[in-house]
Motif scaffolding. Structure first.
Motif, PDB file in Angstrom:
ATOM      1  N   VAL A   1     -10.807 123.411 -46.876  1.00 19.92           N
ATOM      2  CA  VAL A   1     -10.899 124.152 -48.135  1.00 19.92           C
ATOM      3  C   VAL A   1     -12.261 123.884 -48.755  1.00 19.92           C
ATOM      4  CG1 VAL A   1      -9.845 124.542 -50.410  1.00 19.92           C
ATOM      5  CG2 VAL A   1      -8.422 123.756 -48.512  1.00 19.92           C
ATOM      6  N   GLU A   2     -12.888 124.953 -49.269  1.00 20.37           N
ATOM      7  CA  GLU A   2     -14.170 124.769 -49.948  1.00 20.37           C
ATOM      8  C   GLU A   2     -14.000 125.084 -51.424  1.00 20.37           C
ATOM      9  OE1 GLU A   2     -18.594 126.703 -50.275  1.00 20.37           O
ATOM     10  OE2 GLU A   2     -17.554 126.913 -48.375  1.00 20.37           O
ATOM     11  N   LEU A   3     -14.643 124.294 -52.240  1.00 18.94           N
ATOM     12  CA  LEU A   3     -14.577 124.460 -53.687  1.00 18.94           C
ATOM     13  C   LEU A   3     -15.992 124.413 -54.248  1.00 18.94           C
ATOM     14  CD1 LEU A   3     -11.795 124.596 -55.041  1.00 18.94           C
ATOM     15  CD2 LEU A   3     -12.095 122.246 -55.743  1.00 18.94           C
ATOM     16  N   GLN A   4     -16.314 125.377 -55.096  1.00 16.06           N
ATOM     17  CA  GLN A   4     -17.603 125.387 -55.787  1.00 16.06           C
ATOM     18  C   GLN A   4     -17.298 125.041 -57.242  1.00 16.06           C
ATOM     19  OE1 GLN A   4     -20.764 126.548 -54.439  1.00 16.06           O
ATOM     20  NE2 GLN A   4     -21.605 125.788 -56.346  1.00 16.06           N
ATOM     21  N   ALA A   5     -17.944 124.028 -57.783  1.00 13.93           N
ATOM     22  CA  ALA A   5     -17.647 123.625 -59.156  1.00 13.93           C
ATOM     23  C   ALA A   5     -18.929 123.401 -59.956  1.00 13.93           C
ATOM     24  CB  ALA A   5     -16.815 122.352 -59.155  1.00 13.93           C
ATOM     25  N   THR A   6     -18.923 123.914 -61.192  1.00 16.30           N
ATOM     26  CA  THR A   6     -20.064 123.703 -62.087  1.00 16.30           C
ATOM     27  C   THR A   6     -19.688 122.790 -63.253  1.00 16.30           C
ATOM     28  OG1 THR A   6     -19.537 125.704 -63.320  1.00 16.30           O
ATOM     29  CG2 THR A   6     -21.147 125.912 -61.539  1.00 16.30           C
ATOM     30  N   ASP A   7     -18.395 122.557 -63.438  1.00 16.88           N
ATOM     31  CA  ASP A   7     -17.951 121.550 -64.408  1.00 16.88           C
ATOM     32  C   ASP A   7     -16.602 121.006 -63.956  1.00 16.88           C
ATOM     33  OD1 ASP A   7     -15.634 122.531 -66.253  1.00 16.88           O
ATOM     34  OD2 ASP A   7     -16.978 124.259 -66.138  1.00 16.88           O
ATOM     35  N   PRO A   8     -16.199 119.832 -64.465  1.00 18.53           N
ATOM     36  CA  PRO A   8     -14.991 119.162 -63.956  1.00 18.53           C
ATOM     37  C   PRO A   8     -13.722 120.020 -63.999  1.00 18.53           C
ATOM     38  CG  PRO A   8     -16.250 117.665 -65.316  1.00 18.53           C
ATOM     39  CD  PRO A   8     -16.915 119.011 -65.451  1.00 18.53           C
ATOM     40  N   SER A   9     -13.618 120.940 -64.940  1.00 19.55           N
ATOM     41  CA  SER A   9     -12.402 121.768 -65.032  1.00 19.55           C
ATOM     42  C   SER A   9     -12.234 122.676 -63.806  1.00 19.55           C
ATOM     43  CB  SER A   9     -12.414 122.613 -66.312  1.00 19.55           C
ATOM     44  OG  SER A   9     -13.426 123.605 -66.223  1.00 19.55           O
ATOM     45  N   GLU A  10     -13.335 122.999 -63.143  1.00 17.99           N
ATOM     46  CA  GLU A  10     -13.265 123.881 -61.966  1.00 17.99           C
ATOM     47  C   GLU A  10     -12.815 123.145 -60.708  1.00 17.99           C
ATOM     48  OE1 GLU A  10     -17.039 125.793 -61.592  1.00 17.99           O
ATOM     49  OE2 GLU A  10     -16.781 126.910 -63.446  1.00 17.99           O
ATOM     50  N   MET A  11     -12.667 121.842 -60.804  1.00 20.26           N
ATOM     51  CA  MET A  11     -12.177 121.079 -59.660  1.00 20.26           C
ATOM     52  C   MET A  11     -11.105 120.095 -60.117  1.00 20.26           C
ATOM     53  SD  MET A  11     -15.410 118.630 -58.864  1.00 20.26           S
ATOM     54  CE  MET A  11     -14.507 117.122 -58.611  1.00 20.26           C
ATOM     55  N   SER A  12     -10.303 120.531 -61.083  1.00 18.65           N
ATOM     56  CA  SER A  12      -9.228 119.668 -61.590  1.00 18.65           C
ATOM     57  C   SER A  12      -8.185 119.452 -60.494  1.00 18.65           C
ATOM     58  CB  SER A  12      -8.568 120.311 -62.808  1.00 18.65           C
ATOM     59  OG  SER A  12      -7.862 121.465 -62.402  1.00 18.65           O
ATOM     60  N   LEU A  13      -7.377 118.432 -60.672  1.00 21.45           N
ATOM     61  CA  LEU A  13      -6.354 118.130 -59.675  1.00 21.45           C
ATOM     62  C   LEU A  13      -5.378 119.313 -59.512  1.00 21.45           C
ATOM     63  CD1 LEU A  13      -5.428 116.022 -57.696  1.00 21.45           C
ATOM     64  CD2 LEU A  13      -4.106 114.932 -59.502  1.00 21.45           C
ATOM     65  N   ASP A  14      -5.119 120.039 -60.598  1.00 25.42           N
ATOM     66  CA  ASP A  14      -4.233 121.220 -60.520  1.00 25.42           C
ATOM     67  C   ASP A  14      -4.805 122.269 -59.566  1.00 25.42           C
ATOM     68  OD1 ASP A  14      -2.498 120.052 -62.298  1.00 25.42           O
ATOM     69  OD2 ASP A  14      -3.275 121.131 -64.046  1.00 25.42           O
ATOM     70  N   ILE A  15      -6.100 122.480 -59.646  1.00 23.41           N
ATOM     71  CA  ILE A  15      -6.753 123.468 -58.765  1.00 23.41           C
ATOM     72  C   ILE A  15      -6.705 122.975 -57.320  1.00 23.41           C
ATOM     73  CG2 ILE A  15      -8.984 124.489 -58.152  1.00 23.41           C
ATOM     74  CD1 ILE A  15      -9.521 124.676 -61.210  1.00 23.41           C
ATOM     75  N   ILE A  16      -6.960 121.688 -57.122  1.00 21.69           N
ATOM     76  CA  ILE A  16      -6.896 121.108 -55.776  1.00 21.69           C
ATOM     77  C   ILE A  16      -5.495 121.306 -55.199  1.00 21.69           C
ATOM     78  CG2 ILE A  16      -6.983 118.908 -54.505  1.00 21.69           C
ATOM     79  CD1 ILE A  16      -9.755 119.771 -55.227  1.00 21.69           C
ATOM     80  N   LYS A  17      -4.465 120.990 -55.995  1.00 23.16           N
ATOM     81  CA  LYS A  17      -3.083 121.145 -55.530  1.00 23.16           C
ATOM     82  C   LYS A  17      -2.765 122.600 -55.204  1.00 23.16           C
ATOM     83  CE  LYS A  17      -1.088 117.197 -57.962  1.00 23.16           C
ATOM     84  NZ  LYS A  17      -0.437 116.751 -59.182  1.00 23.16           N
ATOM     85  N   ALA A  18      -3.187 123.502 -56.086  1.00 25.13           N
ATOM     86  CA  ALA A  18      -2.911 124.936 -55.870  1.00 25.13           C
ATOM     87  C   ALA A  18      -3.557 125.457 -54.593  1.00 25.13           C
ATOM     88  CB  ALA A  18      -3.386 125.744 -57.077  1.00 25.13           C
ATOM     89  N   ARG A  19      -4.770 124.980 -54.289  1.00 29.28           N
ATOM     90  CA  ARG A  19      -5.461 125.433 -53.086  1.00 29.28           C
ATOM     91  C   ARG A  19      -4.898 124.810 -51.808  1.00 29.28           C
ATOM     92  NH1 ARG A  19     -10.871 127.210 -53.943  1.00 29.28           N
ATOM     93  NH2 ARG A  19     -10.845 127.694 -51.745  1.00 29.28           N
ATOM     94  N   ALA A  20      -4.153 123.714 -51.956  1.00 31.72           N
ATOM     95  CA  ALA A  20      -3.603 123.024 -50.779  1.00 31.72           C
ATOM     96  C   ALA A  20      -2.427 123.780 -50.173  1.00 31.72           C
ATOM     97  CB  ALA A  20      -3.162 121.619 -51.164  1.00 31.72           C
ATOM     98  N   LEU A  21      -1.641 124.424 -51.014  1.00 33.84           N
ATOM     99  CA  LEU A  21      -0.399 125.063 -50.520  1.00 33.84           C
ATOM    100  C   LEU A  21      -0.618 126.463 -50.008  1.00 33.84           C
ATOM    101  CD1 LEU A  21       1.872 123.763 -53.387  1.00 33.84           C
ATOM    102  CD2 LEU A  21       1.602 122.817 -51.118  1.00 33.84           C
TER     103      LEU A  21
END
Length: 130
Positions: free
Chosen positions: A110-130
């Motif tokens: 999975v690739e994630l582009q983030a410009t601030d911490p909210s764009e890579m929050s644990l919720d986003i990580i979890k959502a992208r995992a499933l």
């Protein structure tokens, strides 16, 4: 942009042996180098805190999760960290070498582009995992 052999070596250790929870990479003297290695027991907060507020970085994070079917799984995330407050030239260097660097790390799911911490929050990580 050169990639130090240590980057690939440490990534293989994270992927195969799970020696690390995360790895933070930075560009230094025209090459990508390992900046920080996270212990296997480190949390996602430890990982987030290891990214500098005003500088770009690449990072990989080994995320363990449980599926809806109650299966234990793990996915390796590639995070391109490019905060709005970092210098324009730095952002351009990281953006232009990202794909080449990512190709060196075989096994990213999975690739994630983030410009601030909210764009890579644990919720986003979890959502992208499933």
């Amino acid at each position: 942009m050169a990639v130090q052999d240590e980057c690939k070596l440490k990534f293989l250790e994270l992927k195969a042996k799970r020696n690390y929870r995360y790895i933070v990479f930075k560009i230094e003297n025209q090459q990508v180098v390992v900046e920080k290695l996270g212990n296997p027991q480190d949390s996602y907060d430890d990982f987030s805190a290891s990214l500098p507020a005003n500088e770009c970085r690449y990072a990989v994070y080994d995320f363990d999760f449980t599926t809806n079917e109650n299966c234990q799984k793990s996915k390796i995330y590639f995070v391109a960290w490019s905060p709005d407050t970092s210098k324009v030239r730095m952002k351009m260097v990281y953006a232009s070498s990202k794909d080449r660097f990512k190709r060196e790390l075989d096994g990213i799911q999975v690739e994630l582009q983030a410009t601030d911490p909210s764009e890579m929050s644990l919720d986003i990580i979890k959502a992208r995992a499933l």
